[in-house]
Enzyme design. Structure first.
Site, PDB file in Angstrom:
ATOM      1  N   ASP A   1       0.836  -1.208   0.000  1.00 18.40           N
ATOM      2  CA  ASP A   1       0.000   0.000   0.000  1.00 18.40           C
ATOM      3  C   ASP A   1       0.870   1.257   0.000  1.00 18.40           C
ATOM      4  O   ASP A   1       1.998   1.239   0.477  1.00 18.40           O
ATOM      5  CB  ASP A   1      -0.919  -0.034   1.237  1.00 18.40           C
ATOM      6  CG  ASP A   1      -2.112   0.889   1.082  1.00 18.40           C
ATOM      7  OD1 ASP A   1      -2.342   1.421  -0.025  1.00 18.40           O
ATOM      8  OD2 ASP A   1      -2.832   1.080   2.084  1.00 18.40           O
TER       9      ASP A   1
ATOM     10  N   HIS B   1       2.409   3.430  -8.972  1.00 21.78           N
ATOM     11  CA  HIS B   1       2.165   2.007  -9.284  1.00 21.78           C
ATOM     12  C   HIS B   1       3.345   1.434 -10.069  1.00 21.78           C
ATOM     13  O   HIS B   1       3.726   0.285  -9.887  1.00 21.78           O
ATOM     14  CB  HIS B   1       0.864   1.851 -10.071  1.00 21.78           C
ATOM     15  CG  HIS B   1      -0.347   2.272  -9.291  1.00 21.78           C
ATOM     16  ND1 HIS B   1      -0.545   1.886  -7.990  1.00 21.78           N
ATOM     17  CD2 HIS B   1      -1.429   3.040  -9.625  1.00 21.78           C
ATOM     18  CE1 HIS B   1      -1.704   2.412  -7.549  1.00 21.78           C
ATOM     19  NE2 HIS B   1      -2.246   3.114  -8.523  1.00 21.78           N
TER      20      HIS B   1
ATOM     21  N   GLU C   1     -12.457  -4.452  -4.199  1.00 21.96           N
ATOM     22  CA  GLU C   1     -12.991  -3.103  -3.976  1.00 21.96           C
ATOM     23  C   GLU C   1     -12.257  -2.057  -4.823  1.00 21.96           C
ATOM     24  O   GLU C   1     -12.731  -0.926  -4.970  1.00 21.96           O
ATOM     25  CB  GLU C   1     -12.877  -2.717  -2.494  1.00 21.96           C
ATOM     26  CG  GLU C   1     -13.851  -3.448  -1.574  1.00 21.96           C
ATOM     27  CD  GLU C   1     -13.520  -4.924  -1.370  1.00 21.96           C
ATOM     28  OE1 GLU C   1     -12.314  -5.258  -1.294  1.00 21.96           O
ATOM     29  OE2 GLU C   1     -14.451  -5.747  -1.321  1.00 21.96           O
TER      30      GLU C   1
ATOM     31  N   TRP D   1     -11.992  -1.757  -7.890  1.00 17.88           N
ATOM     32  CA  TRP D   1     -12.715  -1.358  -9.108  1.00 17.88           C
ATOM     33  C   TRP D   1     -13.404  -0.017  -8.939  1.00 17.88           C
ATOM     34  O   TRP D   1     -13.798   0.611  -9.921  1.00 17.88           O
ATOM     35  CB  TRP D   1     -13.768  -2.413  -9.484  1.00 17.88           C
ATOM     36  CG  TRP D   1     -13.198  -3.761  -9.794  1.00 17.88           C
ATOM     37  CD1 TRP D   1     -13.239  -4.858  -8.980  1.00 17.88           C
ATOM     38  CD2 TRP D   1     -12.521  -4.180 -10.991  1.00 17.88           C
ATOM     39  NE1 TRP D   1     -12.613  -5.925  -9.591  1.00 17.88           N
ATOM     40  CE2 TRP D   1     -12.168  -5.536 -10.824  1.00 17.88           C
ATOM     41  CE3 TRP D   1     -12.164  -3.524 -12.183  1.00 17.88           C
ATOM     42  CZ2 TRP D   1     -11.483  -6.261 -11.800  1.00 17.88           C
ATOM     43  CZ3 TRP D   1     -11.489  -4.244 -13.149  1.00 17.88           C
ATOM     44  CH2 TRP D   1     -11.157  -5.596 -12.958  1.00 17.88           C
TER      45      TRP D   1
ATOM     46  N   ARG E   1     -12.075   2.647  -8.162  1.00 17.57           N
ATOM     47  CA  ARG E   1     -11.156   3.740  -8.509  1.00 17.57           C
ATOM     48  C   ARG E   1     -11.453   4.270  -9.924  1.00 17.57           C
ATOM     49  O   ARG E   1     -12.111   3.600 -10.711  1.00 17.57           O
ATOM     50  CB  ARG E   1      -9.720   3.243  -8.418  1.00 17.57           C
ATOM     51  CG  ARG E   1      -9.367   2.864  -6.999  1.00 17.57           C
ATOM     52  CD  ARG E   1      -7.917   2.539  -6.863  1.00 17.57           C
ATOM     53  NE  ARG E   1      -7.624   2.216  -5.479  1.00 17.57           N
ATOM     54  CZ  ARG E   1      -6.417   2.223  -4.944  1.00 17.57           C
ATOM     55  NH1 ARG E   1      -5.371   2.531  -5.696  1.00 17.57           N
ATOM     56  NH2 ARG E   1      -6.240   1.923  -3.680  1.00 17.57           N
TER      57      ARG E   1
ATOM     58  N   LEU F   1      10.607 -20.612  -4.769  1.00 16.72           N
ATOM     59  CA  LEU F   1       9.655 -19.687  -4.143  1.00 16.72           C
ATOM     60  C   LEU F   1       8.319 -19.662  -4.894  1.00 16.72           C
ATOM     61  O   LEU F   1       8.299 -19.575  -6.126  1.00 16.72           O
ATOM     62  CB  LEU F   1      10.252 -18.269  -4.153  1.00 16.72           C
ATOM     63  CG  LEU F   1       9.339 -17.165  -3.607  1.00 16.72           C
ATOM     64  CD1 LEU F   1       9.349 -17.146  -2.090  1.00 16.72           C
ATOM     65  CD2 LEU F   1       9.754 -15.795  -4.143  1.00 16.72           C
TER      66      LEU F   1
ATOM     67  N   ARG G   1       2.004  -4.833   6.218  1.00 18.21           N
ATOM     68  CA  ARG G   1       1.297  -3.795   5.452  1.00 18.21           C
ATOM     69  C   ARG G   1       2.134  -2.526   5.477  1.00 18.21           C
ATOM     70  O   ARG G   1       2.538  -2.066   6.560  1.00 18.21           O
ATOM     71  CB  ARG G   1      -0.100  -3.503   6.001  1.00 18.21           C
ATOM     72  CG  ARG G   1      -0.826  -2.455   5.126  1.00 18.21           C
ATOM     73  CD  ARG G   1      -2.302  -2.324   5.398  1.00 18.21           C
ATOM     74  NE  ARG G   1      -2.914  -1.449   4.381  1.00 18.21           N
ATOM     75  CZ  ARG G   1      -4.182  -1.480   4.023  1.00 18.21           C
ATOM     76  NH1 ARG G   1      -5.009  -2.339   4.594  1.00 18.21           N
ATOM     77  NH2 ARG G   1      -4.649  -0.665   3.099  1.00 18.21           N
TER      78      ARG G   1
ATOM     79  N   ARG H   1      -5.085  -1.753   8.862  1.00 16.93           N
ATOM     80  CA  ARG H   1      -6.294  -2.544   8.614  1.00 16.93           C
ATOM     81  C   ARG H   1      -5.984  -3.614   7.587  1.00 16.93           C
ATOM     82  O   ARG H   1      -4.943  -3.594   6.927  1.00 16.93           O
ATOM     83  CB  ARG H   1      -7.451  -1.645   8.138  1.00 16.93           C
ATOM     84  CG  ARG H   1      -7.122  -0.818   6.913  1.00 16.93           C
ATOM     85  CD  ARG H   1      -8.333  -0.008   6.424  1.00 16.93           C
ATOM     86  NE  ARG H   1      -7.914   0.961   5.410  1.00 16.93           N
ATOM     87  CZ  ARG H   1      -7.619   2.228   5.646  1.00 16.93           C
ATOM     88  NH1 ARG H   1      -7.705   2.723   6.876  1.00 16.93           N
ATOM     89  NH2 ARG H   1      -7.225   3.028   4.669  1.00 16.93           N
TER      90      ARG H   1
ATOM     91  N   SER I   1      -8.283  -4.524   5.029  1.00 13.69           N
ATOM     92  CA  SER I   1      -8.888  -4.235   3.726  1.00 13.69           C
ATOM     93  C   SER I   1      -9.287  -5.511   2.983  1.00 13.69           C
ATOM     94  O   SER I   1      -8.956  -5.692   1.806  1.00 13.69           O
ATOM     95  CB  SER I   1      -7.939  -3.375   2.865  1.00 13.69           C
ATOM     96  OG  SER I   1      -7.612  -2.178   3.540  1.00 13.69           O
TER      97      SER I   1
HETATM   98  C1  IPE Z   1      -5.545  -2.625  -0.169  1.00 14.96           C
HETATM   99  O1  IPE Z   1      -5.177  -1.289  -0.334  1.00 14.96           O
HETATM  100  C2  IPE Z   1      -5.524  -3.333  -1.472  1.00 14.96           C
HETATM  101  C3  IPE Z   1      -4.218  -3.511  -2.078  1.00 14.96           C
HETATM  102  C4  IPE Z   1      -3.066  -3.176  -1.559  1.00 14.96           C
HETATM  103  C5  IPE Z   1      -4.219  -4.138  -3.356  1.00 14.96           C
HETATM  104  P1  IPE Z   1      -6.266  -0.139  -0.512  1.00 14.96           P
HETATM  105  O2  IPE Z   1      -5.486   1.109  -0.684  1.00 14.96           O
HETATM  106  O3  IPE Z   1      -7.217  -0.505  -1.551  1.00 14.96           O
HETATM  107  O4  IPE Z   1      -7.007  -0.188   0.894  1.00 14.96           O
HETATM  108  P2  IPE Z   1      -7.908   0.895   1.639  1.00 14.96           P
HETATM  109  O5  IPE Z   1      -8.906   1.386   0.643  1.00 14.96           O
HETATM  110  O6  IPE Z   1      -6.987   1.972   2.076  1.00 14.96           O
HETATM  111  O7  IPE Z   1      -8.497   0.158   2.780  1.00 14.96           O
HETATM  112  C1  IPE Z   2      -1.479   0.290  -3.354  1.00 22.16           C
HETATM  113  O1  IPE Z   2      -1.296   1.653  -3.391  1.00 22.16           O
HETATM  114  C2  IPE Z   2      -1.788  -0.302  -4.708  1.00 22.16           C
HETATM  115  C3  IPE Z   2      -3.191  -0.699  -4.888  1.00 22.16           C
HETATM  116  C4  IPE Z   2      -4.120  -0.664  -3.982  1.00 22.16           C
HETATM  117  C5  IPE Z   2      -3.565  -1.139  -6.201  1.00 22.16           C
HETATM  118  P1  IPE Z   2      -2.514   2.681  -3.413  1.00 22.16           P
HETATM  119  O2  IPE Z   2      -2.896   2.926  -4.825  1.00 22.16           O
HETATM  120  O3  IPE Z   2      -3.612   2.203  -2.538  1.00 22.16           O
HETATM  121  O4  IPE Z   2      -1.828   3.959  -2.804  1.00 22.16           O
HETATM  122  P2  IPE Z   2      -2.444   4.944  -1.743  1.00 22.16           P
HETATM  123  O5  IPE Z   2      -2.910   4.114  -0.582  1.00 22.16           O
HETATM  124  O6  IPE Z   2      -3.576   5.658  -2.410  1.00 22.16           O
HETATM  125  O7  IPE Z   2      -1.315   5.843  -1.371  1.00 22.16           O
HETATM  126 MG    MG Z   3      -4.049   2.431  -0.593  1.00 22.73          MG
END
Ligand code: IPE
Ligand code: IPE
Ligand code: MG
Length: 252
Positions: free
Chosen positions: A32, A49, A79, A81, A83, A143, A200, A206, A208
């Site tokens: 994250d 990303h 979840e 999707w 975005r 691995l 995390r 959390r 998620s």
């Molecule tokens: C969790 O991160 C999902 C992934 C890392 C793929 P999110 O960024 O989607 O989680 P929330 O929305 O902060 O809980």
């Molecule tokens: C994690 O980074 C990647 C995915 C959830 C796909 P984020 O895109 O959630 O980055 P933040 O949490 O918005 O910084």
């Molecule tokens: Mg995130």
């Protein structure tokens, strides 16, 4: 007073690879903070990303070097999707890009690629790249690199319950014989050990919707570091801390 072991521990240089017999067999990571990493640099979220993809390569190698057997990476949730379409489209292109760059080296390193998630909604180009990597690495014995892609733990559990319900309805299964093992067989992680260590990044505390069943007795390790900056040393710090924990599983 320091024991000899404490002394050795305090003298460990942080760049050393963890050793010992309690290396976590399965490490799961909620990757994250890509977006915030980019924002802090005045870059678009997709740049985060993209750099997150480089971290995947780095951490896969580092985990392998430390003797981790299974590395599960949460790459896209059921979840996510929600975005903006452009961001989702970019994320769905990353598996192809990652695998076109790295599959050769993954094969050389005997890595076995797996995926857990709902395949139905994934674009064809995403799914076919992953299926190809799974196929080409199926006989590898090193691995296990398990991507959680379009993964949601609640959906996974509902699907497992449905599978059991269908068998009961068909008269193939007596509900009284359903136990944890039967339920587990219907999960996408079936065949893999539960994660020993969950990491995390990015400071969020959390799950998620990640591996709610499988993390029942896992050790958790959180860091403020954003995923694109997550280094070998961060992984090794997490593993070393894991090695100090006493896992009791409800016992004494
Ligand atoms: C969790 O991160 C999902 C992934 C890392 C793929 P999110 O960024 O989607 O989680 P929330 O929305 O902060 O809980
Ligand atoms: C994690 O980074 C990647 C995915 C959830 C796909 P984020 O895109 O959630 O980055 P933040 O949490 O918005 O910084
Ligand atoms: Mg995130």
């Amino acid at each position: 007073m320091f024991t000899e072991q404490d002394m050795q521990h305090s003298q460990l240089k942080s760049e050393e690879i963890p050793s010992g017999d309690n290396i976590p067999e399965h490490v799961a990571i909620i990757m994250d903070g890509n977006g915030r990493w980019a924002k802090a640099r005045g870059l678009p979220r997709i740049a985060g990303h993209h750099n997150g993809m480089k971290a995947i390569k780095r951490i896969t190698k580092a985990a392998d070097r430390a003797g981790v057997k299974v590395l599960t990476l949460y790459a896209f949730s059921t979840e996510n999707w929600k975005r903006p379409k452009a961001e989702v489209e970019f994320l769905m292109k990353l598996p192809q890009e990652f695998l076109s760059l790295e599959l050769g080296e993954l094969i050389e390193n005997n890595v076995q690629v797996k995926m857990m998630g709902n395949r139905d909604l994934l674009p064809d180009h995403t799914l076919s790249a992953i299926e190809e990597a799974i196929r080409q690495t199926a006989n590898n014995t090193g691995l296990i690199l398990n991507f959680a892609l379009n993964y949601g733990s609640r959906l996974e559990m509902v699907e497992s319950a449905k599978l059991l319900a269908r068998k009961v309805a068909a008269g193939q299964l007596d509900p009284e014989t359903i136990g944890e093992a039967e339920f587990e067989q219907g999960l996408l992680s079936s065949g893999l050990p539960d994660p020993d260590l969950l990491i995390r990044t990015s400071g969020e505390l959390r799950l998620s919707n990640f591996m709610l069943w499988q993390l029942a007795y896992s050790e958790f390790w959180f860091t403020e570091v954003y995923w694109p900056e997550f280094s070998d040393q961060h992984l090794y710090d997490a593993i070393r801390e894991y090695q100090q924990r006493a896992r009791r599983y409800g016992g004494l």
